[in-house]
Scaffold this motif. Structure first.
Motif, PDB file in Angstrom:
ATOM      1  N   LYS A 478       0.872  -1.262   0.044  1.00 21.95           N
ATOM      2  CA  LYS A 478       0.126  -0.078   0.014  1.00 21.95           C
ATOM      3  C   LYS A 478       0.862   1.330  -0.171  1.00 21.95           C
ATOM      4  CE  LYS A 478      -1.169   0.362   4.903  1.00 21.95           C
ATOM      5  NZ  LYS A 478      -2.220   0.380   5.864  1.00 21.95           N
ATOM      6  N   GLU A 479       2.164   1.295   0.543  1.00 24.64           N
ATOM      7  CA  GLU A 479       2.811   2.489   0.453  1.00 24.64           C
ATOM      8  C   GLU A 479       3.446   2.850  -0.871  1.00 24.64           C
ATOM      9  OE1 GLU A 479       7.012   2.072   2.020  1.00 24.64           O
ATOM     10  OE2 GLU A 479       6.278  -0.117   2.860  1.00 24.64           O
ATOM     11  N   TYR A 480       3.057   1.709  -1.825  1.00 27.86           N
ATOM     12  CA  TYR A 480       3.643   1.963  -3.048  1.00 27.86           C
ATOM     13  C   TYR A 480       2.824   2.486  -4.095  1.00 27.86           C
ATOM     14  CZ  TYR A 480       7.671  -0.622  -1.034  1.00 27.86           C
ATOM     15  OH  TYR A 480       8.713  -1.144  -0.215  1.00 27.86           O
ATOM     16  N   ILE A 481       1.513   2.035  -3.909  1.00 29.68           N
ATOM     17  CA  ILE A 481       0.445   2.170  -4.945  1.00 29.68           C
ATOM     18  C   ILE A 481      -0.664   2.861  -4.356  1.00 29.68           C
ATOM     19  CG2 ILE A 481      -0.590  -0.204  -4.502  1.00 29.68           C
ATOM     20  CD1 ILE A 481       0.170   0.573  -7.872  1.00 29.68           C
ATOM     21  N   SER A 482      -1.475   3.652  -5.311  1.00 26.14           N
ATOM     22  CA  SER A 482      -2.513   4.258  -5.074  1.00 26.14           C
ATOM     23  C   SER A 482      -3.549   4.165  -6.231  1.00 26.14           C
ATOM     24  CB  SER A 482      -2.588   5.723  -4.712  1.00 26.14           C
ATOM     25  OG  SER A 482      -2.361   6.424  -6.010  1.00 26.14           O
ATOM     26  N   PRO A 483      -5.072   4.478  -5.917  1.00 25.83           N
ATOM     27  CA  PRO A 483      -6.017   4.302  -6.816  1.00 25.83           C
ATOM     28  C   PRO A 483      -5.742   4.897  -8.033  1.00 25.83           C
ATOM     29  CG  PRO A 483      -6.937   4.382  -4.800  1.00 25.83           C
ATOM     30  CD  PRO A 483      -5.663   4.595  -4.298  1.00 25.83           C
ATOM     31  N   GLU A 484      -4.983   6.264  -7.721  1.00 30.90           N
ATOM     32  CA  GLU A 484      -4.769   7.129  -8.836  1.00 30.90           C
ATOM     33  C   GLU A 484      -3.747   6.658  -9.749  1.00 30.90           C
ATOM     34  OE1 GLU A 484      -5.697  10.293  -9.672  1.00 30.90           O
ATOM     35  OE2 GLU A 484      -7.352   9.568  -8.175  1.00 30.90           O
ATOM     36  N   ASP A 485      -3.005   5.413  -9.625  1.00 30.01           N
ATOM     37  CA  ASP A 485      -2.328   4.783 -10.771  1.00 30.01           C
ATOM     38  C   ASP A 485      -2.651   3.911 -11.810  1.00 30.01           C
ATOM     39  OD1 ASP A 485       0.129   5.748  -9.497  1.00 30.01           O
ATOM     40  OD2 ASP A 485       0.013   4.274  -7.742  1.00 30.01           O
ATOM     41  N   LYS A 492     -10.075   3.327 -11.945  1.00 28.87           N
ATOM     42  CA  LYS A 492      -9.691   3.911 -10.757  1.00 28.87           C
ATOM     43  C   LYS A 492     -10.715   4.239  -9.604  1.00 28.87           C
ATOM     44  CE  LYS A 492      -7.212   8.178 -12.256  1.00 28.87           C
ATOM     45  NZ  LYS A 492      -6.882   8.135 -13.688  1.00 28.87           N
ATOM     46  N   ASN A 493     -11.898   4.095 -10.264  1.00 29.88           N
ATOM     47  CA  ASN A 493     -13.021   3.950  -9.139  1.00 29.88           C
ATOM     48  C   ASN A 493     -13.091   2.586  -8.327  1.00 29.88           C
ATOM     49  OD1 ASN A 493     -15.608   3.965  -8.243  1.00 29.88           O
ATOM     50  ND2 ASN A 493     -16.780   4.737  -9.932  1.00 29.88           N
ATOM     51  N   VAL A 494     -12.930   1.693  -9.183  1.00 27.32           N
ATOM     52  CA  VAL A 494     -13.106   0.032  -8.395  1.00 27.32           C
ATOM     53  C   VAL A 494     -11.872   0.036  -7.452  1.00 27.32           C
ATOM     54  CG1 VAL A 494     -12.907  -2.236  -8.781  1.00 27.32           C
ATOM     55  CG2 VAL A 494     -14.027  -0.841 -10.506  1.00 27.32           C
ATOM     56  N   ALA A 495     -10.612   0.460  -7.953  1.00 23.54           N
ATOM     57  CA  ALA A 495      -9.539   0.385  -7.145  1.00 23.54           C
ATOM     58  C   ALA A 495      -9.704   1.419  -5.911  1.00 23.54           C
ATOM     59  CB  ALA A 495      -8.293   1.026  -7.829  1.00 23.54           C
ATOM     60  N   SER A 496     -10.224   2.674  -5.865  1.00 21.83           N
ATOM     61  CA  SER A 496     -10.444   3.128  -4.689  1.00 21.83           C
ATOM     62  C   SER A 496     -11.529   2.622  -3.638  1.00 21.83           C
ATOM     63  CB  SER A 496     -10.703   4.674  -4.977  1.00 21.83           C
ATOM     64  OG  SER A 496     -12.177   4.652  -5.629  1.00 21.83           O
ATOM     65  N   GLN A 497     -12.328   1.866  -4.252  1.00 20.70           N
ATOM     66  CA  GLN A 497     -13.353   1.220  -3.349  1.00 20.70           C
ATOM     67  C   GLN A 497     -12.738  -0.085  -2.615  1.00 20.70           C
ATOM     68  OE1 GLN A 497     -17.345   0.595  -4.484  1.00 20.70           O
ATOM     69  NE2 GLN A 497     -17.087   1.832  -6.328  1.00 20.70           N
ATOM     70  N   LYS A 553       5.355  -2.090 -13.712  1.00 21.71           N
ATOM     71  CA  LYS A 553       4.648  -1.473 -14.909  1.00 21.71           C
ATOM     72  C   LYS A 553       3.527  -0.739 -14.683  1.00 21.71           C
ATOM     73  CE  LYS A 553       3.924  -5.112 -18.639  1.00 21.71           C
ATOM     74  NZ  LYS A 553       4.911  -4.778 -19.503  1.00 21.71           N
ATOM     75  N   VAL A 554       2.498  -1.100 -13.569  1.00 22.10           N
ATOM     76  CA  VAL A 554       1.660  -0.068 -13.310  1.00 22.10           C
ATOM     77  C   VAL A 554       2.041   1.204 -12.880  1.00 22.10           C
ATOM     78  CG1 VAL A 554      -0.355   0.200 -11.796  1.00 22.10           C
ATOM     79  CG2 VAL A 554      -0.035  -1.946 -12.757  1.00 22.10           C
ATOM     80  N   LYS A 555       2.825   1.260 -12.073  1.00 21.67           N
ATOM     81  CA  LYS A 555       3.698   2.577 -11.555  1.00 21.67           C
ATOM     82  C   LYS A 555       4.248   3.185 -12.665  1.00 21.67           C
ATOM     83  CE  LYS A 555       3.782   4.694  -7.937  1.00 21.67           C
ATOM     84  NZ  LYS A 555       2.466   5.072  -7.157  1.00 21.67           N
ATOM     85  N   LYS A 556       5.107   2.756 -13.428  1.00 18.14           N
ATOM     86  CA  LYS A 556       5.751   3.451 -14.631  1.00 18.14           C
ATOM     87  C   LYS A 556       4.865   3.843 -15.377  1.00 18.14           C
ATOM     88  CE  LYS A 556       9.386   2.851 -17.984  1.00 18.14           C
ATOM     89  NZ  LYS A 556       8.551   3.631 -19.261  1.00 18.14           N
ATOM     90  N   ASN A 557       3.738   3.172 -15.855  1.00 22.23           N
ATOM     91  CA  ASN A 557       2.550   3.608 -16.856  1.00 22.23           C
ATOM     92  C   ASN A 557       2.109   5.116 -16.079  1.00 22.23           C
ATOM     93  OD1 ASN A 557       1.004   3.590 -19.215  1.00 22.23           O
ATOM     94  ND2 ASN A 557      -0.691   3.037 -17.392  1.00 22.23           N
ATOM     95  N   SER A 558       2.003   4.906 -14.740  1.00 23.90           N
ATOM     96  CA  SER A 558       0.975   5.986 -14.055  1.00 23.90           C
ATOM     97  C   SER A 558       2.067   7.223 -14.074  1.00 23.90           C
ATOM     98  CB  SER A 558       0.987   5.418 -12.611  1.00 23.90           C
ATOM     99  OG  SER A 558       0.851   6.736 -11.825  1.00 23.90           O
ATOM    100  N   PHE A 559       3.498   7.125 -13.703  1.00 18.30           N
ATOM    101  CA  PHE A 559       4.412   8.154 -14.034  1.00 18.30           C
ATOM    102  C   PHE A 559       4.345   8.662 -15.106  1.00 18.30           C
ATOM    103  CE2 PHE A 559       6.770   6.335 -10.263  1.00 18.30           C
ATOM    104  CZ  PHE A 559       6.187   7.161  -9.419  1.00 18.30           C
ATOM    105  N   ASP A 560       4.551   7.974 -16.301  1.00 18.21           N
ATOM    106  CA  ASP A 560       4.450   8.365 -17.711  1.00 18.21           C
ATOM    107  C   ASP A 560       3.393   9.171 -18.253  1.00 18.21           C
ATOM    108  OD1 ASP A 560       7.068   7.143 -17.768  1.00 18.21           O
ATOM    109  OD2 ASP A 560       6.253   5.340 -19.176  1.00 18.21           O
ATOM    110  N   THR A 561       2.140   8.680 -17.684  1.00 17.48           N
ATOM    111  CA  THR A 561       0.939   9.311 -18.222  1.00 17.48           C
ATOM    112  C   THR A 561       0.909  10.497 -17.520  1.00 17.48           C
ATOM    113  OG1 THR A 561       0.155   7.147 -17.957  1.00 17.48           O
ATOM    114  CG2 THR A 561      -1.444   9.033 -18.093  1.00 17.48           C
TER     115      THR A 561
END
Ligand SMILES: [Zn+2]
Length: 593
Positions: A478-485, A492-497, A553-561
């Motif tokens: 949880k310290e590495y990832i958030s719904p915003e990623d 995003k919606n599902v992840a935040s729930q 992968k998810v994190k990198k994509n999130s940064f790139d976006t």
């Protein structure tokens, strides 16, 4: 729309275990933490349909169908959301609170039952006209031209719309129906100049009933040479062509193992009169996929009783492929030399006893299609013969089940005096070339070897699935990832729930998240999000590596976006700093329990 509170919906779902409910329809076998069976939503022999007791969800790895217990009942029974809630509440013995409908909802619901009433009155009116008006054209048509008895006419509620274009309107107005209701029933033409005019006139009328015996529409056949020969009610709130079959309300209760599928209303009625009460027909349009699934609720086998002419053969081939796709086995009844089953059972030369024989001799659907195919090739010519067998081999290849494929191969070999071995050799050669062009079903994609975008979506799905499946993983990540990623709004919606439920309850109830989404396509996508699979991940070590890869992968994509869309220099600086840590994600400590 939903009239019920989220709490009620949740209670209804909680009290209906998904394994019990789906178990009523699908034979399930336990494999690990899930149960598997044959998917009721696509034709398969492998059992890609999974039900998870812990997630209270189902998901098909073959066709992507998925959702919670409510979704299943909606899709399988073709219920509206409200009907599904009411069914499940009833099943669990829950008393639902009286619903508060909005004005609009109330109007819609009232209107549907008003259309049923209008149609019922209309059927009575047409029936009365048939028997009692001075104009006997309709009655004579049924009696003399079609050989129907008075009893048959009564049982089917057949009727007649005479030459007047005002009679029905006047009759229904007199019964107290309002113009706006009549306008929705599909029985009238309206224009400023002329007002309401009866849509059906100079026609014999066939009332169309749904399985609950509501009169939902009418089919009318013109008297004489007018056009169109057959006219049907349009789609209304009460009538959906593709989800109904003519005669189904009777055929369903005959307890026969198969239905006889005909082209026309008259064929059905004539067959029923001759004792074949399991006959049904599609409603003025070609037989379609939804109707195949409707049939599958009652029987696994269909006998086609289409016309004997060229058009009938084309229609048979089409129906055969639809039935195969739905997992219904099919046979073809030969009505020749008569043009259709109606003529056959009424012919003094043939008749019902002979038709019973034709049913017994009905040809297997696949073999029938091969015989039709044969007509396109010159089998006396060696080249023609080779091309024909290649095509046949391609079709045989479309049978997934080996035993079934072998049986058909033997049968075809027998028909054309070629050895099974040489036919099997051709099939194998084709299989090796990967030319399985007949199989157009969607194939489940997994792994990262799709294009980048697919891979990205797959990674997000795997991450969500693992977070809820691997106990303790959320706490570690949880310290590495958030719904915003997550990229799309839905994810995003599902992840935040998911994250919220972890924080507040320490665990996730995927089925409850599903209930916040009404749309069936969204539910399907969310089911995919909770049920991702990565092939060939067996050891714990490789799984840990896969988790790190996916997170990276998810994190990198999130940064790139974010980098691409950011215009704020300060934010960009921060992003670049954070991105430096990304390499470390490949080594973060992950322990599986
Ligand atoms: Zn499926």
């Amino acid at each position: 729309m939903a009239f019920y509170s989220e709490d009620i919906i949740q209670e209804v779902c909680d009290r209906n275990d998904i394994v019990d409910v789906i178990g009523q329809y699908v034979k399930l076998t336990r494999k690990g933490s899930s149960l598997f069976g044959l998917c009721p939503f696509h034709n398969e022999k492998t059992g890609s349909f999974s039900v998870s007791p812990s997630k209270q969800m189902y998901y098909c790895f073959g066709c992507g169908a998925g959702g919670n217990v409510l979704t299943f009942v909606r899709e399988y029974e073709n219920y509206s959301f409200t009907e599904a809630i009411e069914y499940l509440a009833d099943r669990a013995g829950i008393d639902l609170p009286k619903v508060e409908m909005t004005e609009e909802e109330k109007r819609a619901s009232d209107l549907k039952s008003r259309i049923y009433e209008i149609n019922k009155e209309t059927a009575t009116f047409y029936y009365y006209q048939l028997l009692n008006s001075n104009d006997k054209k309709g009655y004579e048509y049924f009696k003399n031209k079609r050989g129907l008895t008075d009893e048959t006419i009564k049982n089917w509620g057949l009727g007649y719309a005479g030459m007047s274009r005002n009679n029905l309107y006047a009759y229904l107005k007199n019964k107290g129906f309002k113009d706006e209701e009549l306008n929705e029933a599909g029985l009238f033409h309206y224009s400023e100049k002329e007002g309401f005019k009866d849509k059906f006139w100079n026609r014999v009328m066939f009332p169309i009933l749904d399985v609950n015996r509501h009169v939902i529409a009418f089919g009318g056949r013109v008297m004489g040479e007018g056009e169109p020969k057959y006219l049907n009610s349009p789609e209304t709130r009460a009538f959906s062509k593709k989800n109904n079959l003519f005669g189904l309300y009777i055929a369903r209760s005959t307890r026969k193992k198969f239905f006889i599928l005909c082209e026309g209303y008259i064929d059905v009625i004539s067959l029923h009169q001759a004792g074949f009460t399991n006959a049904v027909a599609s409603l003025g349009t070609a037989f379609g996929q939804s109707q195949a699934y409707l049939i599958k609720k009652y029987v696994d086998e269909v006998y086609l009783a289409y016309d004997s002419d060229e058009a009938g053969i084309k229609a048979k081939l089409r129906a055969l492929s639809i039935l195969k796709e739905a997992g219904i086995s099919a046979r073809v009844i030969d009505s020749s030399p008569c043009k259709d089953p109606d003529e056959f059972v009424r012919s003094p030369e043939y008749g019902p006893v002979e038709y019973e024989k034709r049913i017994k001799e009905a040809k297997n659907g696949f073999l029938f299609s091969i015989e039709v195919l044969e007509r396109d090739y010159d089998l006396k010519d060696p080249d023609g013969k080779t091309r024909f067998f290649k095509e046949v081999a391609g079709r045989l290849l479309s049978f997934e089940d080996e035993l079934e494929r072998n049986n058909y191969t033997d049968a075809v070999a027998g028909m054309y005096s070629i050895t099974s071995e040489s036919l099997k050799k051709m099939i194998n050669e084709l299989a090796l070339k990967g030319v399985n062009t007949r199989d157009e079903r969607p194939v489940f994609k997994s792994g990262f070897n799709q294009n980048k975008k697919d891979g990205m979506i797959e990674a997000q799905k795997l991450l969500i699935t693992w977070l809820i499946e691997e106990e303790g993983l959320y706490e570690q990540l949880k310290e590495y990832i958030s719904p915003e990623d997550f990229t799309s709004d839905l994810y995003k919606n599902v992840a935040s729930q998911v994250f919220e439920q972890f924080e507040s309850e320490g665990r996730v109830n995927p089925a409850s998240i599903m209930n916040r989404f009404m749309d069936e396509d969204e539910q399907r996508e969310i089911a995919g999000l909770f049920n991702a699979r990565l092939k060939a991940v067996e050891s714990e070590e490789s799984k840990v590596k896969a988790i790190r890869d996916v997170l990276y992968k998810v994190k990198k994509n999130s940064f790139d976006t974010r980098e691409d869309s950011s215009t704020d220099p300060k934010e960009l600086m921060l992003l670049i700093e954070e991105k430096k840590k990304l390499e470390g994600y490949k080594n973060i400590p992950v322990r599986l329990r």
